[in-house]
Design an enzyme around this catalytic site. Structure first.
Site, mmCIF file in Angstrom:
data_model
loop_
_atom_site.group_PDB
_atom_site.id
_atom_site.type_symbol
_atom_site.label_atom_id
_atom_site.label_comp_id
_atom_site.label_asym_id
_atom_site.label_seq_id
_atom_site.Cartn_x
_atom_site.Cartn_y
_atom_site.Cartn_z
ATOM 1 N N HIS A 71 79.211 -11.864 55.461
ATOM 2 C CA HIS A 71 78.024 -12.665 55.735
ATOM 3 C C HIS A 71 76.875 -12.304 54.808
ATOM 4 O O HIS A 71 75.975 -13.122 54.600
ATOM 5 C CB HIS A 71 77.617 -12.523 57.200
ATOM 6 N N ASN B 122 74.940 -15.678 62.728
ATOM 7 C CA ASN B 122 74.678 -14.239 62.834
ATOM 8 C C ASN B 122 74.083 -13.805 64.170
ATOM 9 O O ASN B 122 74.360 -12.709 64.658
ATOM 10 C CB ASN B 122 73.719 -13.810 61.720
#
Length: 321
Positions: A69, A97
């Site tokens: 990420h 997230n």
């Protein structure tokens, strides 16, 4: 004389770090980048990762995901680690997230030890890259040499994270496209997706699959519904691979062939499309998968911020210097 040389060296390091704030610093990554300035950095990272993963194997999967990420949003620059400030909204609360990415405290612990040994030398981005490699290996997966020399960004944007991170409902075509935008091939995308051989997912991201899709093993779906009701329980966890949930092996692909993919985006890799043959290959040969995965991780780890991006070596991974 020794003091003057040391002082001069420290001044050079500080000057170089400041220069990166003003000018783009795209030094070529090297596995020996810290050979002189912080020769024990890999051992230090491992010394924190080993007990963290031993105490909670899921943390290994979380650190791998943290690396993914980070790299997928403006390159591997540790931007995902920055806390929000009055002047910018960072990546931590982006859709992919928020309440999902974890492991920040482990990175903080590593950074503290690294700073104690080699002050203002090793970037948070490099720490995340090394920690991800160790996470895979500590879960009995492959290892590889990690090229180092990344710098940390001085900003982050939630919108960039929302725009760049593929979601659990992604189609095979959109996954191929998202990875291609980062210079990664369809084969590399399928190999990197194998990181889902470890870790857990929240009910909210796989509920639609277990209740509404037909290309799913009925026994598998029924088992997942036991802990993921149609309403409520959004945060209830289920393993991606319910057979070897904490072993970094090729079980992910074996599951896909058996229609036991947990996420819609997982099963898309084996659903009558372009990646079916590769999924079959990986399901039958764990060594080929491990080799492809390691090479793809190195390539993804080479994604760097755009030229001109202000960077530095952060002293605290959660905030700019």
């Amino acid at each position: 004389m020794g003091f003057l040389v040391a002082a001069s060296a420290r001044s050079y390091v500080v000057a170089a770090a400041l220069l990166c704030v003003i000018l783009p610093c795209h030094a070529k990554l090297s596995t020996r980048f810290y050979a002189r300035t912080c020769p024990n950095v890999e051992a230090i990272v491992r010394s924190v990762m080993a007990p963290a993963v031993a105490g909670e194997p899921r943390m290994g999967a979380s650190i791998i995901r943290l690396f993914f990420h980070d790299c997928f949003v403006n390159g591997c620059d540790a931007s995902i680690l920055l806390d929000d400030t009055p002047t910018f909204t960072g990546e931590k609360n982006a859709g992919a997230n928020a309440n999902s990415v974890r492991g920040y405290e482990v990175i903080d612990a590593i950074k503290a030890r690294v700073e104690a040994a080699c002050k203002a030398t090793v970037s948070c981005a490099d720490i995340v890259a090394l920690a991800a490699r160790d996470a895979v290996n500590l879960l009995r997966g492959p290892s590889w040499n990690v090229p180092l020399g990344r710098k940390d960004s001085r900003t982050a944007t939630q919108s960039a994270a929302d725009a760049n991170l593929p979601g659990p409902g992604s189609s095979a075509a959109s996954l191929v496209s998202a990875f291609a935008a980062k210079g990664l091939s369809a084969r590399e995308m399928t190999a990197l997706s194998g990181a889902h051989t470890v870790g857990r997912a929240r009910c909210v991201v796989f509920r639609g699959r277990i209740y509404g899709e037909s290309n799913i093993n009925a026994t598998f779906a029924a088992a997942r519904r036991q802990t993921c009701p149609q309403a409520g329980g959004d945060g209830n966890l289920a393993p991606f691979d319910d057979r070897t949930p904490d072993a970094f092996d090729n079980g992910y692909y074996t599951n896909l062939v058996a229609r036991r993919g947990l996420l819609h985006s997982d099963q898309e890799l084996f659903n009558g499309g372009s990646q079916d043959s590769l999924v079959r290959k990986y399901s039958g040969n764990g060594k080929i998968f491990a080799g492809d995965f390691a090479k793809a991780m190195v390539k993804m780890g080479g994604l760097l911020p755009a030229a001109g991006t202000p960077t530095e070596v952060r002293l605290n991974c959660r905030k700019v210097n």
